[in-house]
Design an enzyme around this catalytic site. Structure first.
Site, PDB file in Angstrom:
ATOM      1  N   GLU A 133      21.083 -14.395  -0.520  1.00 59.13           N
ATOM      2  CA  GLU A 133      20.970 -13.871   0.841  1.00 59.13           C
ATOM      3  C   GLU A 133      19.711 -13.028   0.846  1.00 59.13           C
ATOM      4  O   GLU A 133      19.618 -12.055   0.097  1.00 59.13           O
ATOM      5  CB  GLU A 133      22.235 -13.054   1.134  1.00 59.13           C
ATOM      6  CG  GLU A 133      22.411 -12.730   2.589  1.00 59.13           C
ATOM      7  CD  GLU A 133      22.296 -11.257   2.813  1.00 59.13           C
ATOM      8  OE1 GLU A 133      23.250 -10.534   2.535  1.00 59.13           O
ATOM      9  OE2 GLU A 133      21.212 -10.836   3.265  1.00 59.13           O
ATOM     10  N   CYS A 137      20.515  -5.832   6.014  1.00 59.85           N
ATOM     11  CA  CYS A 137      20.021  -7.208   6.174  1.00 59.85           C
ATOM     12  C   CYS A 137      20.220  -7.672   7.610  1.00 59.85           C
ATOM     13  O   CYS A 137      19.563  -8.611   8.058  1.00 59.85           O
ATOM     14  CB  CYS A 137      20.714  -8.131   5.192  1.00 59.85           C
ATOM     15  SG  CYS A 137      22.428  -7.725   4.919  1.00 59.85           S
TER      16      CYS A 137
HETATM   17  P1  NAP Z   1      14.755  -7.417  -5.189  1.00 61.88           P
HETATM   18  O1  NAP Z   1      13.433  -6.922  -5.604  1.00 61.88           O
HETATM   19  O2  NAP Z   1      14.836  -8.808  -4.727  1.00 61.88           O
HETATM   20  O3  NAP Z   1      15.722  -7.217  -6.446  1.00 61.88           O
HETATM   21  C1  NAP Z   1      17.107  -7.570  -6.412  1.00 61.88           C
HETATM   22  C2  NAP Z   1      17.578  -7.852  -7.833  1.00 61.88           C
HETATM   23  O4  NAP Z   1      16.986  -9.060  -8.299  1.00 61.88           O
HETATM   24  C3  NAP Z   1      17.193  -6.783  -8.832  1.00 61.88           C
HETATM   25  O5  NAP Z   1      18.226  -6.667  -9.784  1.00 61.88           O
HETATM   26  C4  NAP Z   1      15.950  -7.358  -9.484  1.00 61.88           C
HETATM   27  O6  NAP Z   1      15.791  -6.886 -10.804  1.00 61.88           O
HETATM   28  C5  NAP Z   1      16.253  -8.832  -9.479  1.00 61.88           C
HETATM   29  N1  NAP Z   1      15.047  -9.651  -9.396  1.00 61.88           N
HETATM   30  C6  NAP Z   1      14.056  -9.545  -8.480  1.00 61.88           C
HETATM   31  N2  NAP Z   1      13.125 -10.483  -8.688  1.00 61.88           N
HETATM   32  C7  NAP Z   1      13.538 -11.205  -9.757  1.00 61.88           C
HETATM   33  C8  NAP Z   1      12.992 -12.308 -10.470  1.00 61.88           C
HETATM   34  N3  NAP Z   1      11.812 -12.845 -10.139  1.00 61.88           N
HETATM   35  N4  NAP Z   1      13.684 -12.797 -11.513  1.00 61.88           N
HETATM   36  C9  NAP Z   1      14.859 -12.231 -11.891  1.00 61.88           C
HETATM   37  N5  NAP Z   1      15.400 -11.180 -11.273  1.00 61.88           N
HETATM   38  C10 NAP Z   1      14.763 -10.667 -10.209  1.00 61.88           C
HETATM   39  O7  NAP Z   1      15.392  -6.527  -4.067  1.00 61.88           O
HETATM   40  P2  NAP Z   1      15.546  -4.935  -3.953  1.00 61.88           P
HETATM   41  O8  NAP Z   1      15.200  -4.281  -5.229  1.00 61.88           O
HETATM   42  O9  NAP Z   1      16.895  -4.712  -3.443  1.00 61.88           O
HETATM   43  O10 NAP Z   1      14.581  -4.488  -2.799  1.00 61.88           O
HETATM   44  C11 NAP Z   1      13.273  -4.932  -2.632  1.00 61.88           C
HETATM   45  C12 NAP Z   1      13.121  -5.586  -1.264  1.00 61.88           C
HETATM   46  O11 NAP Z   1      14.168  -6.533  -1.067  1.00 61.88           O
HETATM   47  C13 NAP Z   1      13.238  -4.692  -0.061  1.00 61.88           C
HETATM   48  O12 NAP Z   1      12.060  -4.033   0.253  1.00 61.88           O
HETATM   49  C14 NAP Z   1      13.633  -5.662   1.012  1.00 61.88           C
HETATM   50  O13 NAP Z   1      12.499  -6.291   1.531  1.00 61.88           O
HETATM   51  C15 NAP Z   1      14.450  -6.671   0.310  1.00 61.88           C
HETATM   52  N6  NAP Z   1      15.918  -6.537   0.513  1.00 61.88           N
HETATM   53  C16 NAP Z   1      16.491  -7.333   1.438  1.00 61.88           C
HETATM   54  C17 NAP Z   1      17.856  -7.245   1.639  1.00 61.88           C
HETATM   55  C18 NAP Z   1      18.522  -8.125   2.628  1.00 61.88           C
HETATM   56  O14 NAP Z   1      19.730  -8.080   2.696  1.00 61.88           O
HETATM   57  N7  NAP Z   1      17.831  -8.942   3.370  1.00 61.88           N
HETATM   58  C19 NAP Z   1      18.636  -6.360   0.914  1.00 61.88           C
HETATM   59  C20 NAP Z   1      18.014  -5.565  -0.033  1.00 61.88           C
HETATM   60  C21 NAP Z   1      16.646  -5.673  -0.229  1.00 61.88           C
HETATM   61  P3  NAP Z   1      14.927  -5.572 -11.126  1.00 61.88           P
HETATM   62  O15 NAP Z   1      15.083  -4.639  -9.990  1.00 61.88           O
HETATM   63  O16 NAP Z   1      15.526  -5.061 -12.384  1.00 61.88           O
HETATM   64  O17 NAP Z   1      13.525  -6.040 -11.270  1.00 61.88           O
END
Ligand code: NAP
Length: 497
Positions: A240, A277
C-alpha cells in the site's frame, strides 16, 4: 539489552536481526500452525489482543514518544489493533474465508461421469510484514497485515519500522507471549529490527517467505515488488503505497455552507500533520462565486493551522521538498501557508491552487498537510480529469440532493479508479470492518484486487486447492460432508448455511 536494537527470533531476544533463523523457524512452524482448528487459532488471536492490553500503558508511552503522535491518538490505535485481532478471531470461527465449494460426484452423468470435487482455501506459508511509520500499532507489528496473515494460518516475520523500535519490541513481546501460551511453535512469529534496507531485502528474497505485506513509500514498495518478482520463485507483494485521495465538491454542497465545509476539509487535510495514506491531497472545486467562497474559507483555515512534529526528520524533509516543488510549479499559486510548529520537524500546512493543465505535475503524493485545489467548469470538464488520475485509495464526493444526478455519473468513473468512494465525509479515518476496502488500483497499491484493512484482507494470504475423489475418511475437516466446523458452503452450486 536495549530495546532499540532488539530482534525477537522465534521467542529469543537478541541484537542480531537474523533473517535466516527467523524464516527457518517460520517454515518449521507452518505445518503445526496451519493445522490448528478454527477455535485454537481464534483463541490465539484473542490472546495476542489480551497480551497487548496487558502492556497497554508501556506500549502507548513508547509509541507516543517515538512517533510524536499524541497519546490519545495512540490509545485509539491500541483499541483498533486489538479490535482487529478479535475481528479476525471471529472471522476464523465463522470460516467463510475458507471458501468451501463441493461439487458432489455424478457417476451416472452422461456422456461422462463427474468426479467428486471439493475446494477450500489453504494458507500460503510464512509471510513477511513491513511495519508502517505512520501507524506504529495498527499497521505495524501486530497490525492488520500480521493479524490477517496469522488468521489465514501463516507464520509471520515482521520487519519492524526503525522509527518506533521500542513500541515494536513491546508489541512483539506480547505476541511472543501469546504464541508460547497457546503451545504453538515459537517460529509462528518473529520480529527483526534494523536500520537500512538490507534486512528487508533479505526477507523478501528469502526462499521460505511466500508473500509480503507492506505500507510505506512508492519507492520502497516498488523496490520490494521488483525484488519479489526477480526471485527464482516469485511471490505476491501487497504494498500500500501512495494516494492523493481526490475530493470532488459539487455546487450544492457549497450552497449549504461554504465555511463549515471548508473548515471540515482543512481539519481532515491537517489531521496528524497530514500523515495519513488517506489524506485528501487533491480537491476539485467548481469555478464561480460559490467555489471562490469555499477557497477563501479554506485559505483562512489553513493560515490559522499550525504544523505538528512529523514522524521522522526524513518525512519532514520530504514534505518540505514536495511543498516547495508544488509551489514552484508553473501554473500553481499558493493560496495559504499555515504556521510552523515547535521544533525542526513541524512544517507549516500549505494549500495551493493548480491550473487543470498542471494536474499531472501536482499529482504525486506529498506526504503531509499539503493540499492542491483544481477548479472545474462543468461535469463534462471534470470527468476526463478524474479518468486521467492514477489509482487511489479513496475518492470523496461532497454533494447535496440537487447534485445527485451528477454524483451518480461520478460514481461510474470513480469506481474504476479507487478502492473506496465516500459521500459527504472525509477520507481520513478508516473503519475496520467486513465491508471496508483500503486498497485501489496502482499506485495506491501494488495489487488492487484486495484490501489491507478489514476482514477481506485475509484472502491475500491463502490460495484455493481442489480435492478430487479424495477418500472420505481422509478428507480435511473443512470439506467433509458432515461439516464438523459448521461452515457456510456452496454445494452443487447452491449456498448452504
Ligand atoms: P519507506 O521509506 O517506504 O519505508 C517503509 C519500510 O520499508 C521501512 O522498514 C524501510 O526500511 C523499508 N524499505 C524501504 N525501502 C526499501 C527497499 N528498497 N528495500 C527493502 N526495504 C525497504 O516509508 P517510511 O519510512 O514510512 O516513510 C517514507 C515516505 O513513505 C514518506 O515520506 C511518505 O511519502 C511515504 N509513506 C506513505 C504512506 C502511505 O500510506 N501512503 C505511509 C507511510 C509513509 P528502513 O526504514 O529500515 O530503510
Amino acid at each position: 539489552m536495549t530495546t532499540e536494537h532488539t530482534s525477537i527470533i522465534a521467542g529469543v531476544e537478541q541484537t542480531t536481526p537474523d533473517v535466516v533463523a527467523a524464516t527457518t523457524a517460520a517454515a518449521q512452524a507452518f505445518s503445526v500452525y496451519r493445522a490448528t482448528t478454527p477455535e485454537q487459532r481464534a483463541a490465539f488471536l484473542e490472546s495476542v489482543a489480551t497480551e497487548i492490553e496487558a502492556d497497554r500503558e508501556a506500549i502507548i508511552a513508547a509509541a507516543a514518544a517515538e512517533s510524536h503522535l499524541p497519546e490519545g491518538r495512540i490509545a485509539g490505535e491500541v483499541g483498533r489493533t486489538t479490535g482487529q485481532l478479535r475481528m479476525f478471531a471471529d472471522v476464523v470461527r465463522v470460516g467463510d474465508h475458507l471458501g468451501v465449494r463441493i461439487d458432489p460426484a455424478q457417476p451416472d452423468r452422461a456422456p461422462l461421469p463427474r468426479a467428486d470435487i471439493r475446494q477450500r482455501m489453504v494458507p500460503l506459508g510464512p509471510v513477511a510484514v513491513f511495519g508502517a511509520s505512520n501507524f506504529p500499532l495498527a499497521f505495524s507489528t501486530a497490525g492488520g497485515d500480521t493479524a490477517s496473515a496469522l488468521a489465514a494460518g501463516c507464520p509471520v516475520v515482521v520487519k519492524g519500522h526503525p522509527a518506533h523500535p521500542r513500541a515494536g519490541v513491546l508489541v512483539a513481546r506480547a505476541v511472543t507471549l501469546a504464541v508460547a501460551a497457546a503451545g504453538l511453535p515459537a517460529g509462528v512469529f518473529s520480529f527483526v529490527l534494523d536500520e537500512g534496507i538490507e534486512v528487508g531485502q533479505q526477507l523478501v528474497t528469502d526462499p521460505r517467505i511466500t508473500a509480503v505485506g507492506f505500507t510505506g513509500s512508492r519507492g520502497g514498495g516498488l523496490a520490494l515488488v521488483a525484488a519479489a518478482a526477480a526471485r527464482p520463485v516469485p511471490i505476491p507483494v501487497y504494498a500500500e503505497m501512495s494516494s492523493i485521495n481526490p475530493v470532488v465538491v459539487l455546487p450544492g454542497a457549497i450552497a449549504s455552507g461554504a465555511e463549515d465545509l471548508a473548515a471540515a476539509y482543512v481539519d481532515s487535510l491537517t489531521l496528524g500533520s497530514g500523515q495519513f495514506c488517506t489524506n485528501p491531497g487533491l480537491l476539485f472545486l467548481p469555478k464561480g462565486e460559490e467555489g471562490d467562497r469555499f477557497l477563501a474559507a479554506a485559505g483562512r483555515a489553513v493560515s490559522a493551522a499550525t504544523g505538528t512534529q512529523m514522524l521522522t526528520s526524513g518525512i519532514a524533509e520530504a514534505y518540505a521538498a514536495g511543498t516547495q516543488r508544488q509551489a514552484a510549479t508553473e501554473g500553481v499559486t499558493v493560496v495559504a501557508t499555515g504556521q510552523a510548529g515547535e521544533g525542526a520537524d513541524a512544517p507549516a500546512p500549505q494549500l495551493v491552487e493548480a491550473a487543470a493543465e498542471q494536474l499531472d505535475a501536482v499529482s504525486d503524493e506529498v506526504f503531509g498537510a499539503a493540499g492542491v485545489v483544481v477548479r472545474y467548469d462543468s461535469l463534462e470538464d471534470l470527468l476526463p480529469q478524474l479518468a486521467e488520475l492514477e489509482g487511489q485509495l479513496t475518492a470523496t464526493v461532497q454533494t447535496a440532493e440537487s447534485d445527485h444526478a451528477d454524483a451518480a455519473r461520478l460514481i461510474e468513473v470513480l469506481e474504476l479508479k479507487v478502492g473506496r468512494i465516500l459521500f459527504n465525509g472525509w477520507p481520513t479515518g478508516v473503519e475496520v470492518g467486513h465491508a471496508m476496502v483500503h486498497g485501489g488500483p496502482f499506485p495506491a497499491t501494488s495489487d488492487g484486487r484486495t484490501t489491507s484493512v478489514g476482514s477481506l484482507a485475509i484472502e491475500r494470504f491463502q490460495r484455493p486447492v481442489a480435492y478430487q475423489d479424495v477418500p472420505t475418511a481422509i478428507q480435511p475437516a473443512a470439506i467433509r460432508d458432515d461439516n464438523p466446523w459448521g461452515l457456510t458452503r456452496r454445494v452443487d452450486g447452491r449456498l448452504e448455511a
